[in-house]
Write an enzyme that holds these catalytic residues in place. Structure first.
Site, short mmCIF file in Angstrom:
data_model
loop_
_atom_site.label_atom_id
_atom_site.label_comp_id
_atom_site.label_asym_id
_atom_site.label_seq_id
_atom_site.Cartn_x
_atom_site.Cartn_y
_atom_site.Cartn_z
N GLU A 35 -3.93 9.75 18.90
CA GLU A 35 -4.73 9.10 17.41
C GLU A 35 -6.55 9.73 17.80
O GLU A 35 -6.59 10.04 16.74
CB GLU A 35 -4.55 7.63 17.23
CG GLU A 35 -3.05 7.12 16.73
CD GLU A 35 -2.84 7.66 15.57
OE1 GLU A 35 -4.11 7.40 14.64
OE2 GLU A 35 -2.17 7.79 15.08
N TYR A 118 -9.61 1.20 12.75
CA TYR A 118 -8.35 1.84 12.65
C TYR A 118 -7.18 2.21 14.02
O TYR A 118 -5.79 1.64 13.90
CB TYR A 118 -8.63 3.26 12.65
CG TYR A 118 -7.87 4.44 11.78
CD1 TYR A 118 -6.98 4.54 11.36
CD2 TYR A 118 -7.70 5.46 13.32
CE1 TYR A 118 -5.59 5.67 10.78
CE2 TYR A 118 -6.72 6.61 12.71
CZ TYR A 118 -5.55 6.40 12.37
OH TYR A 118 -4.96 7.32 12.00
N ASP A 136 -7.35 4.69 6.83
CA ASP A 136 -8.25 5.93 7.56
C ASP A 136 -8.74 6.80 6.27
O ASP A 136 -9.11 5.80 4.94
CB ASP A 136 -7.83 6.66 8.42
CG ASP A 136 -6.70 7.59 7.74
OD1 ASP A 136 -6.18 7.02 6.90
OD2 ASP A 136 -6.21 8.28 8.32
#
Length: 253
Positions: A35, A118, A136
């Site tokens: 991520e 996020y 996002d």
């Protein structure tokens, strides 16, 4: 719309999801690394970096024990080096305070260096199965067309509002699959330009598709002009050697 939308989306994802090295398992560390790397970086670029990173730093402890220079060398070419520094700092905090494990709690995840709402939601849902929706750029675009949402999506108020909407659409107990599905939809089908609506599994639910407004949405607030800065650089040679000065840890350029 909630249940039908999520059911159609997850079914599509299960049949069409890309095979990526950080998918198919629930290792929180690997999900965290992926991520962070995927922030502002294309998937195709990230894959080889991710594989090499996991070979070199396979665990939180391995990353925490590594010198910063080694971490930055492994990151070389991905850009935005603050991401690597923050991840290194977070790994040392995890080794010191959390038994070298990422915590399975949203607020604690979000408190770690380099992990915002996020990324915390992504880790919490994919690794720990917690019901937290991700928002996002891809998700904002999907929601703006689906609803439709006609305010500018790139403002703090829109971020908060869209996060609430995303949370309402989230199917309880399927957050990991749903979050990955909606991000995959934005990446592969609901593109910024020329979206592939004919291949979209949720076009029957989409207000923009119904009214042929895909090109109008999402609405974006005009960004401030990027400043231009003039700098001077020098290369110093002496006796076959070159002088190299390390840039400051913080700041631009």
């Amino acid at each position: 719309m909630n249940e039908e939308f999520s059911a159609l989306l997850i079914d599509w994802y299960e049949q069409n999801a890309r095979s990526l090295p950080w998918r198919g398992h629930s290792d929180p560390y690997a999900i965290w690394v992926s991520e962070i790397m995927l922030q502002q970086t294309r998937v195709d670029t990230v894959i080889p970096y991710f594989l090499k990173w996991m070979e070199r730093f396979p665990t939180v402890d391995a990353l925490a024990a590594a010198p910063e220079d080694s971490v930055l060398k492994a990151w070389e070419g991905l850009g935005y080096y603050s991401r690597a520094r923050s991840m290194h700092k977070a790994a040392r905090l995890l080794a010191r305070d959390h038994g070298s494990r990422l915590p399975g709690e949203f607020k604690t995840l979000a408190s770690l260096p380099g992990i915002g709402p996020y990324t915390a939601a992504a880790i919490a849902s994919i690794a720990f199965g917690l019901d937290h929706a991700v928002v996002d750029g891809n998700v904002k675009r999907v929601l703006a067309r689906l609803l439709p949402y006609t305010n500018a999506v790139n403002t703090p108020s829109a971020e908060k509002e869209l996060r609430g909407i995303a949370q309402c659409l989230l199917p309880a107990g399927r957050a990991g699959d749903y979050n990955q599905a909606v991000m995959e939809l934005g990446a592969l089908i609901c593109l910024p330009r020329n979206p592939k609506c004919a291949a979209c599994p949720v076009s029957s639910q989409c207000a923009a598709f119904k009214d042929n407004r895909q090109a109008e949405l999402p609405v974006m607030k005009e960004k401030a002009v990027v400043p231009h800065i003039t700098v001077t650089a020098g290369i110093l040679h002496q006796d076959g050697k070159v002088l190299i000065a390390r840039r400051p840890t913080n700041g631009l350029l």
